[in-house]
Design a protein around this motif. Structure first.
Motif, PDB file in Angstrom:
ATOM      1  N   ARG A 171       0.813  -1.211   0.000  1.00  0.00           N
ATOM      2  CA  ARG A 171       0.000   0.000   0.000  1.00  0.00           C
ATOM      3  C   ARG A 171       0.854   1.272   0.000  1.00  0.00           C
ATOM      4  N   ARG A 172       2.109   1.162   0.461  1.00  0.00           N
ATOM      5  CA  ARG A 172       2.939   2.365   0.597  1.00  0.00           C
ATOM      6  C   ARG A 172       3.507   2.839  -0.736  1.00  0.00           C
ATOM      7  N   THR A 173       3.326   2.073  -1.800  1.00  0.00           N
ATOM      8  CA  THR A 173       3.753   2.537  -3.119  1.00  0.00           C
ATOM      9  C   THR A 173       2.694   3.500  -3.665  1.00  0.00           C
ATOM     10  N   SER A 174       3.056   4.269  -4.673  1.00  0.00           N
ATOM     11  CA  SER A 174       2.100   5.238  -5.225  1.00  0.00           C
ATOM     12  C   SER A 174       0.989   4.489  -5.958  1.00  0.00           C
ATOM     13  N   PRO A 175      -0.196   5.128  -6.072  1.00  0.00           N
ATOM     14  CA  PRO A 175      -1.303   4.477  -6.799  1.00  0.00           C
ATOM     15  C   PRO A 175      -0.886   4.030  -8.204  1.00  0.00           C
ATOM     16  N   MET A 176      -0.104   4.858  -8.873  1.00  0.00           N
ATOM     17  CA  MET A 176       0.357   4.505 -10.218  1.00  0.00           C
ATOM     18  C   MET A 176       1.214   3.238 -10.173  1.00  0.00           C
ATOM     19  N   HIS A 177       2.112   3.189  -9.189  1.00  0.00           N
ATOM     20  CA  HIS A 177       2.992   2.029  -9.039  1.00  0.00           C
ATOM     21  C   HIS A 177       2.176   0.789  -8.689  1.00  0.00           C
ATOM     22  N   GLN A 178       1.111   0.960  -7.912  1.00  0.00           N
ATOM     23  CA  GLN A 178       0.270  -0.188  -7.553  1.00  0.00           C
ATOM     24  C   GLN A 178      -0.362  -0.807  -8.802  1.00  0.00           C
ATOM     25  N   VAL A 179      -0.782   0.055  -9.714  1.00  0.00           N
ATOM     26  CA  VAL A 179      -1.361  -0.455 -10.968  1.00  0.00           C
ATOM     27  C   VAL A 179      -0.311  -1.258 -11.738  1.00  0.00           C
ATOM     28  N   VAL A 180       0.932  -0.747 -11.748  1.00  0.00           N
ATOM     29  CA  VAL A 180       2.010  -1.438 -12.463  1.00  0.00           C
ATOM     30  C   VAL A 180       2.331  -2.781 -11.788  1.00  0.00           C
ATOM     31  N   ILE A 181       2.323  -2.793 -10.447  1.00  0.00           N
ATOM     32  CA  ILE A 181       2.633  -4.036  -9.710  1.00  0.00           C
ATOM     33  C   ILE A 181       1.541  -5.085  -9.955  1.00  0.00           C
ATOM     34  N   ILE A 182       0.282  -4.663  -9.848  1.00  0.00           N
ATOM     35  CA  ILE A 182      -0.825  -5.601 -10.095  1.00  0.00           C
ATOM     36  C   ILE A 182      -0.736  -6.101 -11.536  1.00  0.00           C
ATOM     37  N   GLY A 183      -0.441  -5.171 -12.468  1.00  0.00           N
ATOM     38  CA  GLY A 183      -0.277  -5.555 -13.872  1.00  0.00           C
ATOM     39  C   GLY A 183       0.815  -6.593 -14.042  1.00  0.00           C
ATOM     40  N   HIS A 184       1.904  -6.445 -13.288  1.00  0.00           N
ATOM     41  CA  HIS A 184       3.033  -7.389 -13.373  1.00  0.00           C
ATOM     42  C   HIS A 184       2.584  -8.788 -12.930  1.00  0.00           C
ATOM     43  N   GLU A 185       1.890  -8.875 -11.797  1.00  0.00           N
ATOM     44  CA  GLU A 185       1.466 -10.200 -11.307  1.00  0.00           C
ATOM     45  C   GLU A 185       0.421 -10.799 -12.261  1.00  0.00           C
ATOM     46  N   PHE A 186      -0.511  -9.972 -12.744  1.00  0.00           N
ATOM     47  CA  PHE A 186      -1.469 -10.447 -13.750  1.00  0.00           C
ATOM     48  C   PHE A 186      -0.715 -10.875 -15.019  1.00  0.00           C
ATOM     49  N   GLY A 187       0.368 -10.129 -15.321  1.00  0.00           N
ATOM     50  CA  GLY A 187       1.178 -10.450 -16.498  1.00  0.00           C
ATOM     51  C   GLY A 187       1.738 -11.867 -16.421  1.00  0.00           C
ATOM     52  N   GLY A 203      12.003 -17.947  -9.946  1.00  0.00           N
ATOM     53  CA  GLY A 203      11.567 -17.648 -11.315  1.00  0.00           C
ATOM     54  C   GLY A 203      12.710 -17.143 -12.187  1.00  0.00           C
ATOM     55  N   SER A 204      12.741 -17.573 -13.426  1.00  0.00           N
ATOM     56  CA  SER A 204      13.842 -17.209 -14.308  1.00  0.00           C
ATOM     57  C   SER A 204      13.761 -15.740 -14.701  1.00  0.00           C
ATOM     58  N   GLY A 205      14.907 -15.180 -15.052  1.00  0.00           N
ATOM     59  CA  GLY A 205      14.944 -13.797 -15.493  1.00  0.00           C
ATOM     60  C   GLY A 205      14.074 -13.572 -16.717  1.00  0.00           C
ATOM     61  N   GLU A 206      13.975 -14.607 -17.548  1.00  0.00           N
ATOM     62  CA  GLU A 206      13.167 -14.509 -18.764  1.00  0.00           C
ATOM     63  C   GLU A 206      11.691 -14.319 -18.407  1.00  0.00           C
ATOM     64  N   GLN A 207      11.217 -15.104 -17.433  1.00  0.00           N
ATOM     65  CA  GLN A 207       9.822 -14.979 -17.009  1.00  0.00           C
ATOM     66  C   GLN A 207       9.556 -13.612 -16.396  1.00  0.00           C
ATOM     67  N   GLU A 208      10.508 -13.131 -15.594  1.00  0.00           N
ATOM     68  CA  GLU A 208      10.322 -11.822 -14.978  1.00  0.00           C
ATOM     69  C   GLU A 208      10.238 -10.733 -16.037  1.00  0.00           C
ATOM     70  N   GLN A 209      11.047 -10.863 -17.086  1.00  0.00           N
ATOM     71  CA  GLN A 209      11.024  -9.852 -18.144  1.00  0.00           C
ATOM     72  C   GLN A 209       9.692  -9.883 -18.907  1.00  0.00           C
ATOM     73  N   GLU A 210       9.217 -11.098 -19.181  1.00  0.00           N
ATOM     74  CA  GLU A 210       7.913 -11.229 -19.860  1.00  0.00           C
ATOM     75  C   GLU A 210       6.792 -10.619 -19.019  1.00  0.00           C
ATOM     76  N   ALA A 211       6.822 -10.920 -17.713  1.00  0.00           N
ATOM     77  CA  ALA A 211       5.780 -10.386 -16.830  1.00  0.00           C
ATOM     78  C   ALA A 211       5.882  -8.870 -16.750  1.00  0.00           C
ATOM     79  N   GLU A 212       7.110  -8.371 -16.728  1.00  0.00           N
ATOM     80  CA  GLU A 212       7.309  -6.924 -16.637  1.00  0.00           C
ATOM     81  C   GLU A 212       6.745  -6.225 -17.872  1.00  0.00           C
ATOM     82  N   VAL A 213       7.061  -6.766 -19.050  1.00  0.00           N
ATOM     83  CA  VAL A 213       6.583  -6.151 -20.293  1.00  0.00           C
ATOM     84  C   VAL A 213       5.059  -6.264 -20.381  1.00  0.00           C
ATOM     85  N   THR A 214       4.526  -7.476 -20.121  1.00  0.00           N
ATOM     86  CA  THR A 214       3.079  -7.671 -20.198  1.00  0.00           C
ATOM     87  C   THR A 214       2.372  -6.796 -19.168  1.00  0.00           C
TER      88      THR A 214
END
Ligand code: ZN
Length: 179
Positions: free
Chosen positions: A74-90, A145-156
């Motif tokens: 919760r301590r991250t900015s609202p914008m960052h929260q959207v990006v974090i949720i997007g990453h896990e959904f990714g 988790g492999s770096g490749e998976q993290e990169q895919e999740a980050e981009v998605t």
């Protein structure tokens, strides 16, 4: 690789997969959550919480036996929260699976976190996806988790976040609100 950023090819692959998995991109986080629940055939709960003194990554995907939990600091900015949720959904859109764990053997801050933030015993957690450096210490092993998976999740995740922010009419609070 001299450039650490994603290549145009990776971005294109992730964009194509996102539109294949979710042909009608939802307009809200709740919409993405529902679509991914249908895709995975199990409930997904998004929890935005304050970890207090616990040393946790800003986002985690916890798999329980019959449901998923996406947790965001919760301590991250609202914008960052959207990006974090997007990453896990990714991760889910990309078909990644979290690292299997025996919750009974979890160390570090995880047991206290499960108890205080989620009201469940760590023994219920069957798999975890989070930042590698933290997972290593909790799982007592190096195969996270492999770096490749993290990169895919980050981009998605960024594609999802960009889409959500572009759809935004009512402000970030509406986007983050659970229905
Ligand atoms: Zn990740």
């Amino acid at each position: 690789m001299s450039d650490q950023g994603p290549t145009a090819q990776l971005v294109e692959q992730c964009r194509t997969r996102l539109h294949e998995v979710l042909p009608e991109l939802p307009r809200t986080i709740a919409g993405f959550r529902s679509a991914l629940e249908r895709l995975r055939g199990r409930p997904i709960r998004v929890v935005v919480g304050d970890p207090g003194d616990l040393a946790l990554p800003t986002g985690l995907w916890l798999q329980l036996r019959h449901r998923d939990i996406v947790w965001v600091d919760r301590r991250t900015s609202p914008m960052h929260q959207v990006v974090i949720i997007g990453h896990e959904f990714g991760h889910m859109v990309c078909g990644h699976e979290p690292q299997p764990v025996d919750g009974k053997e979890l160390t570090g801050p995880l047991p206290a976190f499960a108890d205080q933030q989620l009201g469940l015993s760590a023994a219920h957690i069957t798999a975890i996806m989070g930042r590698c450096s933290d997972l290593r210490s909790w799982l007592g092993r190096a195969d996270c988790g492999s770096g490749e998976q993290e990169q895919e999740a980050e981009v998605t995740g960024r594609l999802i976040a960009e889409h959500l922010l572009a759809e935004l009419g009512g402000g970030l609070a509406d986007l983050l609100g659970e229905p």
